[in-house]
Design a protein around this motif. Sequence first.
Motif, PDB file in Angstrom:
ATOM      1  N   GLN A  34      23.568  45.060  31.517  1.00  0.00           N
ATOM      2  CA  GLN A  34      23.038  45.850  32.492  1.00  0.00           C
ATOM      3  C   GLN A  34      23.640  46.274  33.582  1.00  0.00           C
ATOM      4  N   GLY A  35      24.842  45.549  33.826  1.00  0.00           N
ATOM      5  CA  GLY A  35      25.858  45.658  34.887  1.00  0.00           C
ATOM      6  C   GLY A  35      25.234  45.086  36.122  1.00  0.00           C
ATOM      7  N   GLY A  36      25.851  45.746  37.121  1.00  0.00           N
ATOM      8  CA  GLY A  36      25.367  45.483  38.718  1.00  0.00           C
ATOM      9  C   GLY A  36      25.854  43.949  39.053  1.00  0.00           C
ATOM     10  N   VAL A  37      27.145  43.559  38.304  1.00  0.00           N
ATOM     11  CA  VAL A  37      27.567  42.201  38.879  1.00  0.00           C
ATOM     12  C   VAL A  37      28.131  42.701  40.389  1.00  0.00           C
TER      13      VAL A  37
ATOM     14  N   SER B 106      31.510  46.793  37.631  1.00  0.00           N
ATOM     15  CA  SER B 106      30.208  46.618  36.833  1.00  0.00           C
ATOM     16  C   SER B 106      29.299  47.530  37.669  1.00  0.00           C
ATOM     17  N   PRO B 107      29.190  48.868  37.250  1.00  0.00           N
ATOM     18  CA  PRO B 107      28.014  49.529  37.963  1.00  0.00           C
ATOM     19  C   PRO B 107      26.639  49.425  37.316  1.00  0.00           C
ATOM     20  N   VAL B 108      25.863  49.598  38.122  1.00  0.00           N
ATOM     21  CA  VAL B 108      24.303  49.528  37.936  1.00  0.00           C
ATOM     22  C   VAL B 108      23.959  50.192  36.651  1.00  0.00           C
ATOM     23  N   GLY B 109      23.575  49.428  35.431  1.00  0.00           N
ATOM     24  CA  GLY B 109      23.181  50.233  34.211  1.00  0.00           C
ATOM     25  C   GLY B 109      24.465  49.836  33.029  1.00  0.00           C
ATOM     26  N   GLY B 110      25.584  49.342  33.734  1.00  0.00           N
ATOM     27  CA  GLY B 110      26.520  48.768  32.660  1.00  0.00           C
ATOM     28  C   GLY B 110      27.534  49.943  32.433  1.00  0.00           C
ATOM     29  N   PRO B 111      28.403  49.700  31.831  1.00  0.00           N
ATOM     30  CA  PRO B 111      28.886  48.462  31.339  1.00  0.00           C
ATOM     31  C   PRO B 111      29.661  47.826  32.378  1.00  0.00           C
ATOM     32  N   THR B 112      29.848  46.435  32.182  1.00  0.00           N
ATOM     33  CA  THR B 112      30.697  45.576  32.940  1.00  0.00           C
ATOM     34  C   THR B 112      32.087  45.120  32.061  1.00  0.00           C
ATOM     35  N   LEU B 113      32.977  45.406  33.285  1.00  0.00           N
ATOM     36  CA  LEU B 113      34.419  44.919  32.414  1.00  0.00           C
ATOM     37  C   LEU B 113      34.911  44.118  33.776  1.00  0.00           C
ATOM     38  N   VAL B 114      35.374  42.849  33.276  1.00  0.00           N
ATOM     39  CA  VAL B 114      35.950  42.039  34.036  1.00  0.00           C
ATOM     40  C   VAL B 114      37.476  41.555  33.581  1.00  0.00           C
ATOM     41  N   THR B 115      38.514  41.760  34.402  1.00  0.00           N
ATOM     42  CA  THR B 115      39.920  41.859  33.931  1.00  0.00           C
ATOM     43  C   THR B 115      40.785  40.667  34.809  1.00  0.00           C
ATOM     44  N   LEU B 116      41.509  39.872  34.078  1.00  0.00           N
ATOM     45  CA  LEU B 116      42.311  38.890  34.761  1.00  0.00           C
ATOM     46  C   LEU B 116      43.652  39.309  34.359  1.00  0.00           C
ATOM     47  N   VAL B 117      44.439  39.425  35.613  1.00  0.00           N
ATOM     48  CA  VAL B 117      45.925  39.593  35.054  1.00  0.00           C
ATOM     49  C   VAL B 117      46.504  38.338  35.518  1.00  0.00           C
ATOM     50  N   LEU B 118      47.351  37.888  34.674  1.00  0.00           N
ATOM     51  CA  LEU B 118      47.837  36.451  34.862  1.00  0.00           C
ATOM     52  C   LEU B 118      49.314  36.509  34.614  1.00  0.00           C
ATOM     53  N   PRO B 119      50.322  35.720  35.312  1.00  0.00           N
ATOM     54  CA  PRO B 119      51.600  35.881  34.843  1.00  0.00           C
ATOM     55  C   PRO B 119      51.850  34.937  33.446  1.00  0.00           C
ATOM     56  N   ILE B 120      52.860  35.287  32.420  1.00  0.00           N
ATOM     57  CA  ILE B 120      52.783  34.741  31.218  1.00  0.00           C
ATOM     58  C   ILE B 120      53.314  33.120  31.569  1.00  0.00           C
ATOM     59  N   ALA B 121      54.236  33.177  32.455  1.00  0.00           N
ATOM     60  CA  ALA B 121      55.280  31.753  32.594  1.00  0.00           C
ATOM     61  C   ALA B 121      54.544  30.948  33.753  1.00  0.00           C
TER      62      ALA B 121
END
Length: 465
Positions: A410-413, A447-462
Amino acid sequence: MEDMSETAAVPTLSFDPPGPQPNPRGSGARDALITFLATPFRARTWKEFAYLIIVFVLGGLAALYLFLAIGVSVYLSLFVIGVPLLAVMLLGGRVWGKVYRVLGAVLLDAALPEPPPFTPRPGLIGWLRSAFTDRTSWRALLFLLVEVLFGLIIGYGVLMIVAITALVAVSPILWATRNTVNVDAQGVPHHSMVQFGDYYLDTWPRVLGFGAVGVLGFFLLPWLFRGVCLPHRLLSRWLLTPTARDHQLAELRESRRVAVDDAAATLRRLERDLHDGTQARLVSIAMMLGRAEERMATGGDAIELITLARTGSKEALAELRELVRGIHPPALELGLEPALETLAARCAIPVELRVLLPVRPSPAIEAIAYFSVAELLTNVVKHAAATRIWVAVLPAGEDGLSVAVRDNGQGGVLQPAELPGEAVAVGGLSGLAQRARSVDGSLFVDSPVGGPTLVTLVLPIAGPR
């Protein structure tokens, strides 16, 4: 597998039937004229004018401060008493910086965050050393020196232009109410207050034309104010706000605090689980073994008690394994992909997993990615009302990786900064964002209201450098 880049359906575009269109050139010229005529009456113009007046006055006070306070302190530094006084005067730059930041924020609408506070070392020698090496104070004094030159000289010129413009604008009134007579070289008198060589403004058309120049200047002054205030704004941003190093130190301190809080929370959870679960079970096993020993000593049958103790020991071992898995999942020994496959298989909602990592990340990065995905999957199951989840771990640049968790809920996060409560929490999206920043990573939420929700983490490999 459905593509991770899938988004909500794009609405169909509709076009109005062709018809008479307005003239954009005429509309633009009209808007520019309205802006030009309205600018002198806007609050921004008067706030910038007030700023120029205030910094002109402050420029004189700052010049006196630099000449007397710093100069006298430098002279007295030849003696013992002058060294602490010089340190105090140097730290006074912070006070001046705060004054100018408040002025810039209130009158120029400039975003000027506070620099890090002064943190002296213990003892008099430590305090003096901290004062003389305080970069914020030195930068504030440099700002003050430039403001003395800029605020006084250029500010004086601007104020003179304002005064001359006002006099020119009201010159017809002054000309009509004052009987000022100037005599030219031929001895001819002229009722004139202003002259340009042999050209006298002694008639109504000439005087009104001259006054019109002043009125036009009144509409041009706001642009002069903006042009002069722009260097003030840039100078304040360069010298009175935290530097990149200050931001990095603040993030390091915050990351250290989050790491300590996270470790303390983990220790409290382990202590609670051991006390309420495993310890109670081990006590029960010890009691059953004691009763079995007593029965065997009296010749009774203790097989049932021994069997119960054996079963309890197996359950205690299982609980200990779960605790160890919470600290460092055994699946991570094989790599991030097998560990995420285990998470996906245990999730109550179908999960499609895609992992493409040419290089294996460091153990710390694998642990952060694993626990972040585990918490995000738990959040989706509890709150999103979703039926599908997609997890993708892909390369991000040359030395990074992105961990994306998407659901069709449902989104809205809320964004981490919008979450209620403390700005930094051990759990939730705020905790994930802080955990990512602790290794120079970042977290993004769409995460717009109604979805979809996308959470992305960007991390260094090392991990962090």
